[in-house]
Design an enzyme around this catalytic site. Structure first.
Site, mmCIF file in Angstrom:
data_model
loop_
_atom_site.group_PDB
_atom_site.id
_atom_site.type_symbol
_atom_site.label_atom_id
_atom_site.label_comp_id
_atom_site.label_asym_id
_atom_site.label_seq_id
_atom_site.Cartn_x
_atom_site.Cartn_y
_atom_site.Cartn_z
ATOM 1 N N GLN A 72 -39.727 62.469 -10.475
ATOM 2 C CA GLN A 72 -39.878 60.881 -11.984
ATOM 3 C C GLN A 72 -38.451 60.002 -11.031
ATOM 4 O O GLN A 72 -38.721 58.893 -11.100
ATOM 5 C CB GLN A 72 -39.461 61.248 -12.895
ATOM 6 C CG GLN A 72 -40.457 61.819 -13.534
ATOM 7 C CD GLN A 72 -40.309 62.844 -14.776
ATOM 8 O OE1 GLN A 72 -40.662 61.784 -15.649
ATOM 9 N NE2 GLN A 72 -39.792 62.957 -14.945
ATOM 10 N N HIS B 176 -41.873 57.488 -9.133
ATOM 11 C CA HIS B 176 -41.977 56.279 -10.038
ATOM 12 C C HIS B 176 -41.562 55.211 -8.756
ATOM 13 O O HIS B 176 -40.692 54.523 -9.194
ATOM 14 C CB HIS B 176 -41.050 56.687 -10.469
ATOM 15 C CG HIS B 176 -41.876 57.213 -11.594
ATOM 16 N ND1 HIS B 176 -41.152 58.145 -12.921
ATOM 17 C CD2 HIS B 176 -42.909 56.901 -12.642
ATOM 18 C CE1 HIS B 176 -41.940 58.302 -13.884
ATOM 19 N NE2 HIS B 176 -43.497 58.284 -13.292
#
Ligand code: BV8
Ligand code: ZN
Length: 251
Positions: free
Chosen positions: A107, A125
């Site tokens: 992430q 992300h």
């Protein structure tokens, strides 16, 4: 402090044909990159990341959002991979030597896993070292430093933004699909340094559990996954992960 590593986890990892891992900001904490749960330091303490990392915040105040990312880019630029990042890259190499697959799903947008040498890496992300145009979407490697903040897109004159996924923005479909496939196919899933609060990433360990994988969490604190994980290794990633890789090298 020797970490107690459950023997059954070591057996599962030795037998595993496919291992997947999800990492969050906690794996970069020991590199000096503040996590989202930590208070924002200094200039940014009065802002919450959820309030700045959105398209609405950028449209409302593109200069403020651009400067927040410029500050984070500079901070991350000074950070180096820590033993936790390096252990994950080493683990991938060891598994490859015996024909097993390791998929690292992160992430984090700091690029430290790639710097540490991880190959099979999914950046769910995005990456704040990459820049793209808010208006036309084209990537921008360089741009005129003519004093405009944010700088302008060389292709369409629009406003440049970091190539990260903001809240209420869709994740890159191919990355998300690959991440769920890895979670569904793995024999062992490691969830490292994530508070498990942001979706859809937070669902990945539960998907692995649903498919019968052994799920181990590495975190100094409790998270919504802790009560469900097969194993919970309480401690910092920079200590637990090297100990895990070390233990696995001792047959
Ligand atoms: C989407 C990039 C749909 C930008 C990030 C209500 C309920 C549920 C979900 C939602 C909801 N309302 C809205 C949503 C969806 C929303 C969401 O989940 N919101 C949350 C806040 C409730 N999700 C989204 O918006 C996602 N998109 O759903 O789109 C859609 C579909 C189609 C079309 C349009 C839209 C997008 C989410 C991605 C947001 N971008 N980052 C940037 O970085 O600026 S999220 C960002 O925050 C990080 O990437 C990361 O994912 C998250 C922070 O979490 P962690 O990494 O876990 O870090 P945290 O600080 O929280 O925790 C650190 C942990 O480490 C702690 O547990 C700590 O104990 C531990 N730790 C500390 N030290 C160590 C350690 N561990 C190990 N070792 C240590 N040394
Ligand atoms: Zn453009």
């Amino acid at each position: 402090m020797p970490i107690g590593l459950p023997a059954e986890l070591l057996v599962a990892l030795r037998r595993a044909r496919r291992v997947a891992a999800l990492t969050g900001a906690g794996v970069s904490a020991e590199s000096g990159v503040p996590t989202f749960r930590d208070a924002q330091t200094g200039l940014w303490s009065q802002y919450r990341p959820e309030a700045l990392a959105t398209p609405q915040a950028f449209q409302r105040d593109p200069k403020l959002v651009w400067e927040w990312y410029a500050w984070r880019r500079e901070l991350v630029g000074r950070a180096r991979p820590n033993p936790g990042h390096l252990a994950l890259a080493e683990f991938e190499r060891r598994l490859a030597q015996r024909g097993a697959v390791f998929t690292l799903i992160t992430q984090n947008v700091d690029g430290l896993h790639a710097q540490a040498g991880s190959q099979n890496l999914i950046e769910l992300h995005g990456n704040l070292q990459r820049t793209k145009c808010f208006d036309c979407g084209r990537p921008a490697e360089t741009w005129a430093e003519d004093g405009s903040v944010p700088p302008r897109c060389p292709a369409c004159g629009g406003r440049l933004r970091p190539d990260v996924v903001w809240f209420n923005e869709a994740l890159p479909p191919e990355a998300l699909t690959a991440a769920f496939e890895a979670a569904q196919a793995c024999d062992v899933f490691l969830s490292v340094g994530t508070s498990g609060l942001v979706e859809p990433a937070a669902s990945l360990p539960f998907e692995a559990l649903r498919r019968g994988a052994v799920v181990a969490e590495v975190n100094p604190h409790e998270t919504p996954l802790s009560a469900h994980a097969t194993f919970v290794l309480v401690g910092p990633a920079g200590e637990v992960l090297p100990a895990l890789v070390q233990a696995l090298s001792r047959q």
